[in-house]
Design a protein around this motif. Sequence first.
Motif, PDB file in Angstrom:
ATOM      1  N   THR A  47      35.727 -93.867 -93.081  1.00  0.00           N
ATOM      2  CA  THR A  47      34.661 -92.877 -92.848  1.00  0.00           C
ATOM      3  C   THR A  47      33.312 -93.472 -93.235  1.00  0.00           C
ATOM      4  N   PRO A 108      40.870 -89.583 -91.548  1.00  0.00           N
ATOM      5  CA  PRO A 108      39.665 -88.935 -92.084  1.00  0.00           C
ATOM      6  C   PRO A 108      39.800 -87.429 -92.277  1.00  0.00           C
ATOM      7  N   GLU A 192      31.569 -88.615 -92.889  1.00  0.00           N
ATOM      8  CA  GLU A 192      32.534 -88.288 -93.930  1.00  0.00           C
ATOM      9  C   GLU A 192      33.710 -87.491 -93.341  1.00  0.00           C
ATOM     10  N   SER A 193      34.795 -87.451 -94.147  1.00  0.00           N
ATOM     11  CA  SER A 193      36.027 -86.812 -93.668  1.00  0.00           C
ATOM     12  C   SER A 193      35.849 -85.322 -93.379  1.00  0.00           C
ATOM     13  N   GLY A 209      34.383 -83.053 -89.350  1.00  0.00           N
ATOM     14  CA  GLY A 209      34.356 -84.513 -89.314  1.00  0.00           C
ATOM     15  C   GLY A 209      34.978 -84.966 -88.013  1.00  0.00           C
TER      16      GLY A 209
END
Length: 363
Positions: A47, A108, A192-193, A209
């Motif tokens: 990520t 992710p 980001e996840s 995400g």
Amino acid sequence: MGNQKRHEIDRNTQVIRVNKMNPERTHIESAAQLLRKGGVIAFPTETVYGLGANGLHEPAIKKIYLAKKRPHDNPLILHIGYKKDIELYARDVSAATKKLIRAFWPGPLTVVVKKRKKIPDAVTGGLDTVALRMPDNIIALALIRTSGVPIAAPSANVSGKPSPTTAAHVYNDMYGKIELILDGGRADVGLESTIVDCSVDPPVLLRPGKITRRQIEQVIGVIENDVMKNGSLFHKPKSPGLKYRHYAPDARLILVESEPPAIKSTINALLRQYRTQKKRIGILAFFPGHKYHLRKNELLVNLGMSTYRASRKLFETLRYFDAQKVDIILAESFPLSDHAIMNRLRKAASEIIIANNKDGPLL
Ligand code: AMP
Ligand code: MG
């Protein structure tokens, strides 16, 4: 003598290039050693880059907050090396959670679950739940497995700034604050996840995400969506981190949301307005057909409409504009309005202009 040596290490941040397909054992070993000793290091994930410490060791975790200047009630994600390790750190793991893990780990997706006692309050901000993820990155997995501990790791940026997607970004934010950066090349996803709160039924999407709400619902059925509510002033965020402004460049980012023609005319109007104020302007575009007539001092980055490429380059572009000392970023909205890219842009924005399609720009 011992003290002096530690001080030296603190001031110099070492960057080690690691082979991302076949990480060198010696590099992974020395990084794991630092983690076991209570140190903080940066490492790549798929990520963004993470700032990692032993997730079971409170003093080490506190160093992460210090290095990032992160508010203490903003909890961290624990990164684990095997799917089955969820049982070591979580209790009452639901059938839906297990299905998500089977479908998306390593990957992710972060799940928020009820925590076991051994997890320090410093990781969870005092909550009864913990966020867990198994990253899909060979270096990250080797590091977690070799260190033998879960790694608490937020993004390796100074709190509030765009997340780092290369080791150079981490270096800019963290030089002198951490001992080591493992350089594993550019992060593949760039955002980001996705975070899903699985401690409640039905589960709740907390942060979008790469893994979309639709993909999740295909596996476990309908979930709730807290993402929009979390942007509201009247809503107590389910996830403490969500109340803070995030991902923001130093430049003032003005996001223009609408249909393509209105976006273009509004940005042109803003361009004229800020030119007269002698501001250095950068345009962040997504529509391939949009041409802006720029002057010498002005910058344009067009990321295109591919979600893969635009996600991967979003934070890098925000950091590029800052490095170029841009004052104002005029950002087009991404064509998919509920995509994670838009979530990040809205949180990064100082101002959002909803351009009116029929009547032209609302200026
Ligand atoms: P970062 O690692 O910087 O992307 O931030 C991690 C994010 O995970 C935080 O900002 C929170 O929004 C979320 N998070 C971590 N732990 C929890 C938890 N126990 N409950 C809800 N959200 C969490
Ligand atoms: Mg972060």
